[in-house]
Motif scaffolding. Sequence first.
Motif, PDB file in Angstrom:
ATOM      1  N   TYR A  41       1.279  -1.651   0.156  1.00 40.47           N
ATOM      2  CA  TYR A  41       0.038   0.017  -0.218  1.00 40.47           C
ATOM      3  C   TYR A  41       1.119   1.414  -0.154  1.00 40.47           C
ATOM      4  O   TYR A  41       1.793   1.729   0.659  1.00 40.47           O
ATOM      5  CB  TYR A  41      -1.250  -0.347   1.262  1.00 40.47           C
ATOM      6  N   ASN A  42       1.001   2.204  -0.623  1.00 43.13           N
ATOM      7  CA  ASN A  42       1.552   3.215  -1.207  1.00 43.13           C
ATOM      8  C   ASN A  42       0.779   3.871  -0.901  1.00 43.13           C
ATOM      9  O   ASN A  42       0.066   4.929  -1.511  1.00 43.13           O
ATOM     10  CB  ASN A  42       2.132   3.237  -2.410  1.00 43.13           C
ATOM     11  N   VAL A  43       0.645   4.817   0.236  1.00 42.70           N
ATOM     12  CA  VAL A  43      -0.076   5.722   1.463  1.00 42.70           C
ATOM     13  C   VAL A  43      -0.293   6.948  -0.120  1.00 42.70           C
ATOM     14  O   VAL A  43      -1.295   6.873  -0.284  1.00 42.70           O
ATOM     15  CB  VAL A  43       0.166   6.150   2.671  1.00 42.70           C
ATOM     16  N   LYS A  44       0.835   7.262  -0.332  1.00 40.01           N
ATOM     17  CA  LYS A  44       0.844   8.649  -1.275  1.00 40.01           C
ATOM     18  C   LYS A  44       0.236   8.996  -2.134  1.00 40.01           C
ATOM     19  O   LYS A  44      -0.451   9.565  -2.614  1.00 40.01           O
ATOM     20  CB  LYS A  44       2.136   9.316  -1.364  1.00 40.01           C
ATOM     21  N   GLU A  45      -0.313   7.749  -2.710  1.00 40.83           N
ATOM     22  CA  GLU A  45      -0.545   7.533  -4.032  1.00 40.83           C
ATOM     23  C   GLU A  45      -1.848   6.452  -3.946  1.00 40.83           C
ATOM     24  O   GLU A  45      -2.697   6.709  -4.853  1.00 40.83           O
ATOM     25  CB  GLU A  45      -0.173   5.630  -4.986  1.00 40.83           C
ATOM     26  N   MET A  46      -2.111   6.556  -2.785  1.00 43.70           N
ATOM     27  CA  MET A  46      -3.301   6.642  -2.314  1.00 43.70           C
ATOM     28  C   MET A  46      -4.834   7.068  -2.062  1.00 43.70           C
ATOM     29  O   MET A  46      -4.561   8.089  -2.172  1.00 43.70           O
ATOM     30  CB  MET A  46      -3.577   5.159  -1.262  1.00 43.70           C
ATOM     31  N   GLU A  47      -6.395   6.953  -2.714  1.00 41.72           N
ATOM     32  CA  GLU A  47      -7.230   7.484  -2.249  1.00 41.72           C
ATOM     33  C   GLU A  47      -7.804   7.832  -0.914  1.00 41.72           C
ATOM     34  O   GLU A  47      -8.573   7.360  -0.890  1.00 41.72           O
ATOM     35  CB  GLU A  47      -8.309   7.225  -3.675  1.00 41.72           C
ATOM     36  N   LYS A  68       5.575   3.088   2.780  1.00 37.91           N
ATOM     37  CA  LYS A  68       4.757   2.186   2.387  1.00 37.91           C
ATOM     38  C   LYS A  68       3.991   0.535   3.104  1.00 37.91           C
ATOM     39  O   LYS A  68       4.895   0.671   4.108  1.00 37.91           O
ATOM     40  CB  LYS A  68       5.414   1.511   0.802  1.00 37.91           C
ATOM     41  N   VAL A  69       3.267   0.384   2.858  1.00 38.02           N
ATOM     42  CA  VAL A  69       2.715  -0.532   4.548  1.00 38.02           C
ATOM     43  C   VAL A  69       2.782  -1.843   3.703  1.00 38.02           C
ATOM     44  O   VAL A  69       1.717  -2.042   2.161  1.00 38.02           O
ATOM     45  CB  VAL A  69       1.250  -0.073   4.523  1.00 38.02           C
ATOM     46  N   ILE A  70       3.157  -2.552   4.031  1.00 39.13           N
ATOM     47  CA  ILE A  70       3.085  -4.000   2.665  1.00 39.13           C
ATOM     48  C   ILE A  70       3.019  -5.166   4.109  1.00 39.13           C
ATOM     49  O   ILE A  70       3.136  -5.537   5.431  1.00 39.13           O
ATOM     50  CB  ILE A  70       5.013  -3.928   3.554  1.00 39.13           C
ATOM     51  N   GLN A  71       2.167  -6.023   3.088  1.00 42.75           N
ATOM     52  CA  GLN A  71       0.975  -7.218   4.496  1.00 42.75           C
ATOM     53  C   GLN A  71       1.521  -8.197   3.396  1.00 42.75           C
ATOM     54  O   GLN A  71       1.607  -8.628   2.074  1.00 42.75           O
ATOM     55  CB  GLN A  71      -0.153  -7.260   4.046  1.00 42.75           C
TER      56      GLN A  71
END
Length: 159
Positions: free
Chosen positions: A68-74, A109-112
């Motif tokens: 999850y690339n938080v900066k690119e997420m809505e 980034k959040v990595i799961q």
Amino acid sequence: GCGQKDNNTTTTTSSTSKETTTTATTTAPTTTAAKKTVLEQSDKGVTSRVIMYSRGDVLVKQTTKNVYNVKEMETQSTEEQIKTQLEAAFAAYKGVEGISSSVEIKDGKVIQNFTVDYSKTDFAKLKEIVPSFKPKDDNTVSYEVTKNFLVKEGFKEVL
């Protein structure tokens, strides 16, 4: 080979099978002899990579890595909030044999990572958590059905 050794999985499912006539065919193969398929999907800052290990139409193991690339997420959520949401969503799987999940924050980034080893998983427990989980009659998971579902969801095969 991919160098993984997992020789202890060959006998785990036979003891839980109720149909003694099919125990020989439902014994899950080790991942070292399995075919590897990689599928990926990317959308609005979230990239998912699914690696499936199969033998014939039997899905042996599936690993999923979501970035999850938080900066690119809505989203207005922070990395910490997303991490907490993911940990809460996957808390139900804690303690289920054959299933592991981890979430970390790295470089914004959040990595799961989420792994299901179907040769070790208690299918009855998995059905309680995921009512839509439908193994085949011989207590295996269909590789084709799972792959087709992922493709319909927008995943593309990359390997």
